[in-house]
Write a protein that holds these residues in place. Structure first.
Motif, mmCIF file in Angstrom:
data_model
loop_
_atom_site.group_PDB
_atom_site.id
_atom_site.type_symbol
_atom_site.label_atom_id
_atom_site.label_comp_id
_atom_site.label_asym_id
_atom_site.label_seq_id
_atom_site.Cartn_x
_atom_site.Cartn_y
_atom_site.Cartn_z
ATOM 1 N N VAL A 124 -4.140 7.138 -0.051
ATOM 2 C CA VAL A 124 -4.638 8.351 0.959
ATOM 3 C C VAL A 124 -3.590 8.744 1.790
ATOM 4 O O VAL A 124 -3.435 9.778 2.071
ATOM 5 C CB VAL A 124 -5.809 7.888 1.656
ATOM 6 N N PRO A 125 -2.777 7.950 2.599
ATOM 7 C CA PRO A 125 -1.936 8.260 3.557
ATOM 8 C C PRO A 125 -0.728 9.221 3.041
ATOM 9 O O PRO A 125 -0.430 10.258 3.538
ATOM 10 C CB PRO A 125 -1.120 7.142 4.070
ATOM 11 N N TYR A 126 -0.256 8.946 1.582
ATOM 12 C CA TYR A 126 0.675 9.851 1.090
ATOM 13 C C TYR A 126 0.297 11.139 0.299
ATOM 14 O O TYR A 126 0.742 12.307 0.402
ATOM 15 C CB TYR A 126 1.471 8.941 0.041
ATOM 16 N N TYR A 127 -0.989 10.936 -0.395
ATOM 17 C CA TYR A 127 -1.498 12.231 -1.129
ATOM 18 C C TYR A 127 -2.517 13.031 -0.353
ATOM 19 O O TYR A 127 -2.772 14.007 -0.947
ATOM 20 C CB TYR A 127 -2.114 11.646 -2.634
ATOM 21 N N LEU A 128 -3.170 12.529 0.387
ATOM 22 C CA LEU A 128 -4.097 13.283 1.380
ATOM 23 C C LEU A 128 -3.581 13.447 2.806
ATOM 24 O O LEU A 128 -3.547 14.660 3.301
ATOM 25 C CB LEU A 128 -5.383 12.784 1.447
ATOM 26 N N HIS A 129 -3.261 12.526 3.517
ATOM 27 C CA HIS A 129 -2.939 12.732 4.786
ATOM 28 C C HIS A 129 -1.756 13.513 5.232
ATOM 29 O O HIS A 129 -1.739 14.332 5.957
ATOM 30 C CB HIS A 129 -2.837 11.400 5.626
ATOM 31 N N ILE A 130 -0.689 13.250 4.671
ATOM 32 C CA ILE A 130 0.543 13.844 4.585
ATOM 33 C C ILE A 130 0.276 15.318 4.369
ATOM 34 O O ILE A 130 0.693 16.295 5.471
ATOM 35 C CB ILE A 130 1.631 13.312 3.925
ATOM 36 N N PRO A 131 -0.144 15.938 3.482
ATOM 37 C CA PRO A 131 -0.569 17.087 3.135
ATOM 38 C C PRO A 131 -1.314 17.827 4.244
ATOM 39 O O PRO A 131 -0.775 18.918 4.792
ATOM 40 C CB PRO A 131 -0.856 17.348 1.899
ATOM 41 N N PHE A 132 -2.303 17.258 4.447
ATOM 42 C CA PHE A 132 -3.281 17.967 5.439
ATOM 43 C C PHE A 132 -2.991 17.814 6.996
ATOM 44 O O PHE A 132 -3.384 18.573 7.612
ATOM 45 C CB PHE A 132 -4.753 17.523 5.139
ATOM 46 N N ASP A 142 -15.043 -2.439 -4.846
ATOM 47 C CA ASP A 142 -15.241 -3.358 -3.979
ATOM 48 C C ASP A 142 -14.250 -3.256 -2.709
ATOM 49 O O ASP A 142 -13.373 -2.252 -2.477
ATOM 50 C CB ASP A 142 -14.907 -4.814 -4.486
ATOM 51 N N LEU A 143 -14.208 -4.126 -1.697
ATOM 52 C CA LEU A 143 -13.228 -4.030 -0.404
ATOM 53 C C LEU A 143 -11.924 -4.109 -0.748
ATOM 54 O O LEU A 143 -11.227 -3.040 -0.002
ATOM 55 C CB LEU A 143 -13.745 -5.147 0.399
ATOM 56 N N PRO A 144 -11.157 -5.033 -1.599
ATOM 57 C CA PRO A 144 -9.818 -4.925 -1.711
ATOM 58 C C PRO A 144 -9.493 -3.373 -2.280
ATOM 59 O O PRO A 144 -8.397 -2.964 -2.028
ATOM 60 C CB PRO A 144 -9.736 -5.920 -2.897
ATOM 61 N N GLU A 145 -10.170 -2.754 -3.379
ATOM 62 C CA GLU A 145 -9.854 -1.584 -3.979
ATOM 63 C C GLU A 145 -10.085 -0.404 -2.731
ATOM 64 O O GLU A 145 -9.207 0.331 -2.763
ATOM 65 C CB GLU A 145 -10.827 -1.379 -4.921
ATOM 66 N N HIS A 146 -11.185 -0.482 -2.206
ATOM 67 C CA HIS A 146 -11.207 0.448 -0.741
ATOM 68 C C HIS A 146 -10.107 0.342 -0.027
ATOM 69 O O HIS A 146 -9.606 1.642 0.750
ATOM 70 C CB HIS A 146 -12.701 -0.097 -0.245
ATOM 71 N N LEU A 147 -9.614 -0.774 0.377
ATOM 72 C CA LEU A 147 -8.425 -0.972 1.452
ATOM 73 C C LEU A 147 -7.262 -0.335 0.968
ATOM 74 O O LEU A 147 -6.265 0.049 1.529
ATOM 75 C CB LEU A 147 -8.222 -2.238 1.577
ATOM 76 N N PHE A 148 -6.995 -0.906 -0.532
ATOM 77 C CA PHE A 148 -5.840 -0.309 -1.248
ATOM 78 C C PHE A 148 -5.798 1.197 -1.112
ATOM 79 O O PHE A 148 -4.712 1.680 -0.863
ATOM 80 C CB PHE A 148 -5.759 -0.795 -2.579
ATOM 81 N N ILE A 149 -6.876 1.872 -1.526
ATOM 82 C CA ILE A 149 -6.975 3.419 -1.532
ATOM 83 C C ILE A 149 -6.662 3.878 -0.186
ATOM 84 O O ILE A 149 -5.679 4.900 -0.084
ATOM 85 C CB ILE A 149 -8.275 3.749 -2.331
#
Length: 366
Positions: free
Chosen positions: A334-342, A322-329
């Motif tokens: 995503v910023p900490y676990y994907l964006h920062i490394p890549f 749902d939208l709340p889960e989408h926004l939370f992820i």
């Protein structure tokens, strides 16, 4: 994907539309209330620095294509592994942006339409763009850029003309007591850190010297647009009310009415988001597909495009329920676990490794 060369103007239009992307409806940082303009200004400044960093990373290595840059830094085998990881990252973000688009359409305009219909039409359009190639998308962006700027200008113009903007809503201009920088990772990774995908596209520019001179204009322009739009929203809704809405721009534009004739201008936001969303997903998709084609050269490019198109279509249904889960992820994980490394760690590592190898070659007299 018959990629040739693109001009600096085409690149600027691509980057501007890309950076507006989901940001025009989701990434205005209105949770900072009256301090939103400070956050957005600081993020844009960091965005300019990131642009020069990514451009310098390629410039100092004589503008190699992305897969060659990775092989130069990590070696042939490990370079392909890193390229595969980057490709998966690009495709995952493409899915997230596509999901942004689906939720926006279904929750603001077409309440009864099934998600799969929007996803299917969008994926077909994106795959078609990928088959035509980056040059075709770049040419299209020249037209879409003018159209998008016109739409945003109309929104701003009617906002002022309607008289619904309240100057007291944007005061105090600076409120240090509520200034919260705890989400600084989110501020710098979305959308400006996502420019890392342009490491794939910069080498195809027909004049790299002009990139260093003029490419930053896209970052500044998109930053100015985001700051302006965020302040208009606050002036119409008020800072605390604007922070409560998932799509505050749509709510603010809904209130515009002029002479009882000009109303329902929220349709303009839909058109604008369709354009910038298409460009952003296409860039991520084309970049991811190019990486996969280099990792698996035995596969035909069109087969890769349609295969990946099917993957992002089905992926859009499983990344969040749902939208709340989408926004939370998307905004918290995503910023900490994907964006920062890549976006930061790997580019810095690439710079370090290529610098060290360059020093070794100089030491050997090569």
């Amino acid at each position: 994907m018959n990629v040739t060369k693109i001009s600096i103007y085409q690149l600027i239009t691509l980057m501007t539309l890309f950076l507006l992307g989901s940001s025009i409806v989701l990434g205005l940082n209105l949770q900072a209330e009256e301090n939103a303009w400070i956050i957005n200004t600081g993020a844009a400044i960091i965005g300019v620095l990131l642009f020069f960093f990514y451009a310098y990373l390629l410039k100092r290595n004589e503008w190699p294509e992305f897969h060659k840059l990775l092989e130069l830094a990590f070696g042939k085998i490990l370079g392909k592994v890193v390229l595969l990881l980057y490709s998966i990252y690009f495709l995952y973000i493409a899915i997230r942006v596509l999901k942004d688009f689906i939720y926006f359409i279904t929750q603001t305009f077409y309440y009864n339409i099934d998600h799969w219909i929007i996803a299917f039409v969008s994926v077909c359009l994106i795959c078609y763009a990928a088959v035509l190639g980056l040059e075709a998308v770049a040419r299209t962006s020249e037209i879409l850029f003018v159209f998008t700027v016109l739409l945003i200008t109309l929104i701003i113009f009617f906002s002022f003309l309607s008289g619904i903007m309240m100057g007291e809503n944007i005061r105090p201009i600076i409120d240090l007591e509520i200034l919260d920088l705890s989400n600084w990772v989110q501020y710098i990774t979305f959308p400006y850190g996502e420019m890392v995908v342009f490491l794939v596209l910069f080498p195809f520019l027909n004049d790299h010297k002009r990139l260093m001179k003029h490419g930053w204009i896209a970052v500044v322009l998109s930053g100015v647009i985001l700051i302006t739009v965020s302040e208009i929203i606050i002036a119409i809704l008020g800072a605390k009310v604007a922070a409560l809405y998932t799509y505050p721009l749509v709510k603010a534009i809904e209130m515009i009415e002029l002479l009882g004739i000009i109303q329902h201008l929220e349709l303009l936001t839909a058109f604008a988001f369709i354009i910038v969303g298409f460009v952003k997903v296409s860039i991520f998709f084309i970049s991811g597909a190019k990486g996969i084609s280099y990792v698996f050269p035995i596969l035909q490019e069109k087969f890769i495009i349609f295969l990946l198109g099917a993957m992002i279509f089905f992926g859009s249904f499983i990344i969040a329920k749902d939208l709340p889960e989408h926004l939370f992820i998307g905004l918290e994980l995503v910023p900490y676990y994907l964006h920062i490394p890549f976006q930061f760690i790997l580019p810095l590592l690439i710079l370090l490794l290529t610098w060290m190898k360059g020093r070794k070659k100089q030491g050997k007299g090569v």
